[in-house]
Design a protein around this motif. Structure first.
Motif, PDB file in Angstrom:
ATOM      1  N   ASP A   1       0.820  -1.226   0.000  1.00 10.91           N
ATOM      2  CA  ASP A   1       0.000   0.000   0.000  1.00 10.91           C
ATOM      3  C   ASP A   1       0.850   1.271   0.000  1.00 10.91           C
ATOM      4  O   ASP A   1       0.328   2.376  -0.067  1.00 10.91           O
ATOM      5  N   GLN A   2       2.177   1.113   0.051  1.00  3.59           N
ATOM      6  CA  GLN A   2       3.058   2.283  -0.080  1.00  3.59           C
ATOM      7  C   GLN A   2       3.885   2.222  -1.369  1.00  3.59           C
ATOM      8  O   GLN A   2       4.995   2.743  -1.441  1.00  3.59           O
ATOM      9  N   VAL A   3       3.314   1.589  -2.388  1.00  2.00           N
ATOM     10  CA  VAL A   3       4.062   1.397  -3.642  1.00  2.00           C
ATOM     11  C   VAL A   3       4.445   2.745  -4.275  1.00  2.00           C
ATOM     12  O   VAL A   3       5.526   2.877  -4.853  1.00  2.00           O
ATOM     13  N   ALA A   4       3.584   3.752  -4.125  1.00  2.00           N
ATOM     14  CA  ALA A   4       3.897   5.070  -4.714  1.00  2.00           C
ATOM     15  C   ALA A   4       5.142   5.667  -4.060  1.00  2.00           C
ATOM     16  O   ALA A   4       6.025   6.201  -4.744  1.00  2.00           O
ATOM     17  N   GLU A   5       5.233   5.555  -2.731  1.00  2.00           N
ATOM     18  CA  GLU A   5       6.404   6.065  -2.019  1.00  2.00           C
ATOM     19  C   GLU A   5       7.662   5.284  -2.411  1.00  2.00           C
ATOM     20  O   GLU A   5       8.746   5.849  -2.545  1.00  2.00           O
ATOM     21  N   ALA A   6       7.509   3.972  -2.596  1.00  4.09           N
ATOM     22  CA  ALA A   6       8.642   3.137  -2.999  1.00  4.09           C
ATOM     23  C   ALA A   6       9.163   3.565  -4.371  1.00  4.09           C
ATOM     24  O   ALA A   6      10.377   3.682  -4.586  1.00  4.09           O
ATOM     25  N   MET A   7       8.236   3.833  -5.289  1.00  8.49           N
ATOM     26  CA  MET A   7       8.630   4.270  -6.627  1.00  8.49           C
ATOM     27  C   MET A   7       9.311   5.635  -6.576  1.00  8.49           C
ATOM     28  O   MET A   7      10.276   5.892  -7.282  1.00  8.49           O
ATOM     29  N   ARG A   8       8.783   6.504  -5.688  1.00  6.86           N
ATOM     30  CA  ARG A   8       9.361   7.851  -5.562  1.00  6.86           C
ATOM     31  C   ARG A   8      10.804   7.770  -5.042  1.00  6.86           C
ATOM     32  O   ARG A   8      11.661   8.543  -5.443  1.00  6.86           O
ATOM     33  N   GLN A   9      11.039   6.836  -4.137  1.00  8.34           N
ATOM     34  CA  GLN A   9      12.383   6.626  -3.586  1.00  8.34           C
ATOM     35  C   GLN A   9      13.399   6.404  -4.725  1.00  8.34           C
ATOM     36  O   GLN A   9      14.504   6.928  -4.700  1.00  8.34           O
ATOM     37  N   MET A  10      12.980   5.631  -5.726  1.00 13.86           N
ATOM     38  CA  MET A  10      13.871   5.370  -6.867  1.00 13.86           C
ATOM     39  C   MET A  10      13.884   6.539  -7.845  1.00 13.86           C
ATOM     40  O   MET A  10      14.925   6.933  -8.348  1.00 13.86           O
ATOM     41  N   GLN A  11      12.693   7.088  -8.101  1.00 13.61           N
ATOM     42  CA  GLN A  11      12.588   8.165  -9.086  1.00 13.61           C
ATOM     43  C   GLN A  11      13.410   9.382  -8.677  1.00 13.61           C
ATOM     44  O   GLN A  11      14.036  10.041  -9.505  1.00 13.61           O
ATOM     45  N   GLU A  12      13.423   9.643  -7.364  1.00 14.17           N
ATOM     46  CA  GLU A  12      14.199  10.775  -6.855  1.00 14.17           C
ATOM     47  C   GLU A  12      15.653  10.385  -6.582  1.00 14.17           C
ATOM     48  O   GLU A  12      16.425  11.149  -6.014  1.00 14.17           O
ATOM     49  N   LYS A  13      16.007   9.161  -6.967  1.00 16.66           N
ATOM     50  CA  LYS A  13      17.381   8.655  -6.878  1.00 16.66           C
ATOM     51  C   LYS A  13      17.941   8.730  -5.461  1.00 16.66           C
ATOM     52  O   LYS A  13      19.098   9.066  -5.244  1.00 16.66           O
ATOM     53  N   LYS A  14      17.084   8.386  -4.493  1.00 16.10           N
ATOM     54  CA  LYS A  14      17.526   8.387  -3.096  1.00 16.10           C
ATOM     55  C   LYS A  14      18.094   7.036  -2.680  1.00 16.10           C
ATOM     56  O   LYS A  14      18.766   6.942  -1.661  1.00 16.10           O
ATOM     57  N   ASN A  15      17.770   5.998  -3.432  1.00 18.76           N
ATOM     58  CA  ASN A  15      18.123   4.648  -2.962  1.00 18.76           C
ATOM     59  C   ASN A  15      19.600   4.309  -3.171  1.00 18.76           C
ATOM     60  O   ASN A  15      20.216   4.705  -4.144  1.00 18.76           O
ATOM     61  N   VAL A  16      20.129   3.579  -2.192  1.00 24.61           N
ATOM     62  CA  VAL A  16      21.436   2.942  -2.335  1.00 24.61           C
ATOM     63  C   VAL A  16      21.164   1.452  -2.176  1.00 24.61           C
ATOM     64  O   VAL A  16      20.954   0.959  -1.077  1.00 24.61           O
ATOM     65  N   GLY A  17      21.141   0.737  -3.290  1.00 30.60           N
ATOM     66  CA  GLY A  17      20.751  -0.669  -3.260  1.00 30.60           C
ATOM     67  C   GLY A  17      19.314  -0.849  -3.722  1.00 30.60           C
ATOM     68  O   GLY A  17      18.735   0.017  -4.381  1.00 30.60           O
ATOM     69  N   LYS A  18      18.732  -1.967  -3.340  1.00 30.81           N
ATOM     70  CA  LYS A  18      17.466  -2.438  -3.900  1.00 30.81           C
ATOM     71  C   LYS A  18      16.262  -1.968  -3.077  1.00 30.81           C
ATOM     72  O   LYS A  18      16.273  -2.030  -1.851  1.00 30.81           O
ATOM     73  N   VAL A  19      15.239  -1.518  -3.774  1.00 25.38           N
ATOM     74  CA  VAL A  19      13.963  -1.160  -3.138  1.00 25.38           C
ATOM     75  C   VAL A  19      13.036  -2.373  -3.265  1.00 25.38           C
ATOM     76  O   VAL A  19      12.799  -2.861  -4.369  1.00 25.38           O
ATOM     77  N   ILE A  20      12.535  -2.863  -2.130  1.00 23.47           N
ATOM     78  CA  ILE A  20      11.767  -4.117  -2.101  1.00 23.47           C
ATOM     79  C   ILE A  20      10.317  -3.846  -1.710  1.00 23.47           C
ATOM     80  O   ILE A  20      10.047  -3.057  -0.801  1.00 23.47           O
ATOM     81  N   LEU A  21       9.396  -4.515  -2.410  1.00 17.41           N
ATOM     82  CA  LEU A  21       7.977  -4.479  -2.038  1.00 17.41           C
ATOM     83  C   LEU A  21       7.601  -5.783  -1.344  1.00 17.41           C
ATOM     84  O   LEU A  21       8.006  -6.854  -1.795  1.00 17.41           O
ATOM     85  N   VAL A  22       6.832  -5.678  -0.252  1.00 18.42           N
ATOM     86  CA  VAL A  22       6.337  -6.892   0.410  1.00 18.42           C
ATOM     87  C   VAL A  22       4.833  -6.763   0.651  1.00 18.42           C
ATOM     88  O   VAL A  22       4.344  -5.679   0.963  1.00 18.42           O
ATOM     89  N   PRO A  23       4.084  -7.859   0.481  1.00 19.06           N
ATOM     90  CA  PRO A  23       2.673  -7.812   0.886  1.00 19.06           C
ATOM     91  C   PRO A  23       2.659  -7.853   2.413  1.00 19.06           C
ATOM     92  O   PRO A  23       3.256  -8.738   3.009  1.00 19.06           O
ATOM     93  N   GLU A  24       2.047  -6.853   3.029  1.00 21.49           N
ATOM     94  CA  GLU A  24       2.110  -6.776   4.488  1.00 21.49           C
ATOM     95  C   GLU A  24       1.198  -7.842   5.084  1.00 21.49           C
ATOM     96  O   GLU A  24      -0.020  -7.773   4.974  1.00 21.49           O
ATOM     97  N   ALA A  25       1.821  -8.860   5.699  1.00 16.48           N
ATOM     98  CA  ALA A  25       1.051  -9.963   6.264  1.00 16.48           C
ATOM     99  C   ALA A  25       0.458  -9.563   7.613  1.00 16.48           C
ATOM    100  O   ALA A  25       1.064  -8.789   8.350  1.00 16.48           O
ATOM    101  N   PRO A  26      -0.740 -10.098   7.958  1.00 16.31           N
ATOM    102  CA  PRO A  26      -1.283  -9.871   9.308  1.00 16.31           C
ATOM    103  C   PRO A  26      -0.302 -10.384  10.358  1.00 16.31           C
ATOM    104  O   PRO A  26       0.474 -11.306  10.083  1.00 16.31           O
ATOM    105  N   LYS A  27      -0.347  -9.794  11.561  1.00 10.17           N
ATOM    106  CA  LYS A  27       0.660 -10.116  12.577  1.00 10.17           C
ATOM    107  C   LYS A  27       0.673 -11.601  12.947  1.00 10.17           C
ATOM    108  O   LYS A  27       1.708 -12.181  13.152  1.00 10.17           O
ATOM    109  N   GLU A  28      -0.561 -12.228  13.006  1.00  7.63           N
ATOM    110  CA  GLU A  28      -0.584 -13.665  13.368  1.00  7.63           C
ATOM    111  C   GLU A  28       0.213 -14.480  12.358  1.00  7.63           C
ATOM    112  O   GLU A  28       0.981 -15.362  12.728  1.00  7.63           O
ATOM    113  N   GLU A  29       0.009 -14.161  11.075  1.00  5.71           N
ATOM    114  CA  GLU A  29       0.705 -14.914  10.022  1.00  5.71           C
ATOM    115  C   GLU A  29       2.212 -14.703  10.104  1.00  5.71           C
ATOM    116  O   GLU A  29       2.996 -15.599   9.887  1.00  5.71           O
TER     117      GLU A  29
END
Length: 270
Positions: free
Chosen positions: A236-264
């Protein structure tokens, strides 16, 4: 069933459940996190094949890595360090230079304020042995001119076509117009090589890719390579993740994860 695997797929991975051919799955080595596994295959296969299969990297050579703080860039730096006495030039914005020096880049260059070709020539008047070119456009010509005799240019992208936050059609047209072109006869006189690489079109080369992954897993298990994770973002923060790369702030890999419920999450840890 139940094996932890890394997968290669051209697209469709931004979802919780994916279906890929078994030939595009690779067992994760012992001790590797899922985030590292997500960061490994595309970047490290690309960097490995460019440097060793096309580039024929050998001891005492020099390499210019553009976008050196990005995913392929950080993979390429680590792989260069597995060969004795390789001199690495890396372009990146100034804020990333300390990080690059720590990782093994001898000469970080701020492409925003300096002409990187001039900077390379100051240190190495003859140029370099290998240039990794993800930029395209006029930068490919600069790369070719920076090669020593018997040097190799490997082009694997056209990042220059992606200009800022909105597509600027004039800038894209200019980049396209300036795209490097050379004839076989010109190559003959120059004693240089130009190679093109695109992992997305290697679907049929199952055995070739499998052999590269085996080498990478071996290097990981020896502690010689380790995927560099810049940041991890829930879907649900994919836009922010993309912005991190677009603004060339990243050093290394930007990773997306499906946020699992805490029990899982707890079950997964157990």
């Amino acid at each position: 069933v139940g094996d932890k695997v890394m997968v290669l797929a051209r697209s469709g991975l931004w979802q919780e459940v994916v279906n890929v051919p078994a030939s595009q799955t690779f067992p994760m080595p012992e001790g590797m996190s899922f985030e590292e596994a997500a960061a490994l295959l595309v970047n490290y296969i690309t960097a490995y094949m460019i440097l060793f299969d096309f580039g024929n990297l050998r001891p005492n050579q020099s390499v210019l890595i553009h976008m050196a703080a990005g995913g392929v860039g950080t993979a390429a730096i680590q792989l260069c360090k597995t060969v004795e006495n390789v001199t690495i030039f890396g372009t990146a914005s100034a804020s990333k230079h300390d990080s690059l020096k720590e990782s093994g880049v001898a000469h970080p260059i701020d492409y925003r304020t300096m002409d990187y070709a001039e900077e390379v020539r100051k240190i190495s008047p003859k140029g370099v042995d290998i240039v990794l070119d993800p930029l395209g456009g006029s930068d490919t010509s600069k790369a070719f001119n920076l090669l020593k005799p018997m040097g190799k240019l490997i082009t694997y992208g056209v990042a220059n076509l992606l200009t800022g936050q909105k597509k600027n059609l004039m800038a894209m047209a200019k980049t396209w117009w300036n795209q490097f072109s050379i004839t076989a006869l010109q190559l003959l006189h120059q004693n240089k090589a130009v190679c093109g690489y695109h992992l997305g079109y290697m679907d049929e080369e199952v055995e070739l890719i499998r052999s590269v992954v085996a080498k990478l897993v071996n290097l990981y298990s020896q502690g010689k390579i380790k995927p560099k994770i810049d940041s991890v973002w829930p879907f649900d923060q994919v836009a922010e993740a993309m912005r991190q790369m677009q603004e060339k702030k990243n050093v290394g890999k930007v990773i997306l994860v499906p946020e699992a419920p805490k029990e899982e999450s707890k079950k997964a840890e157990n």
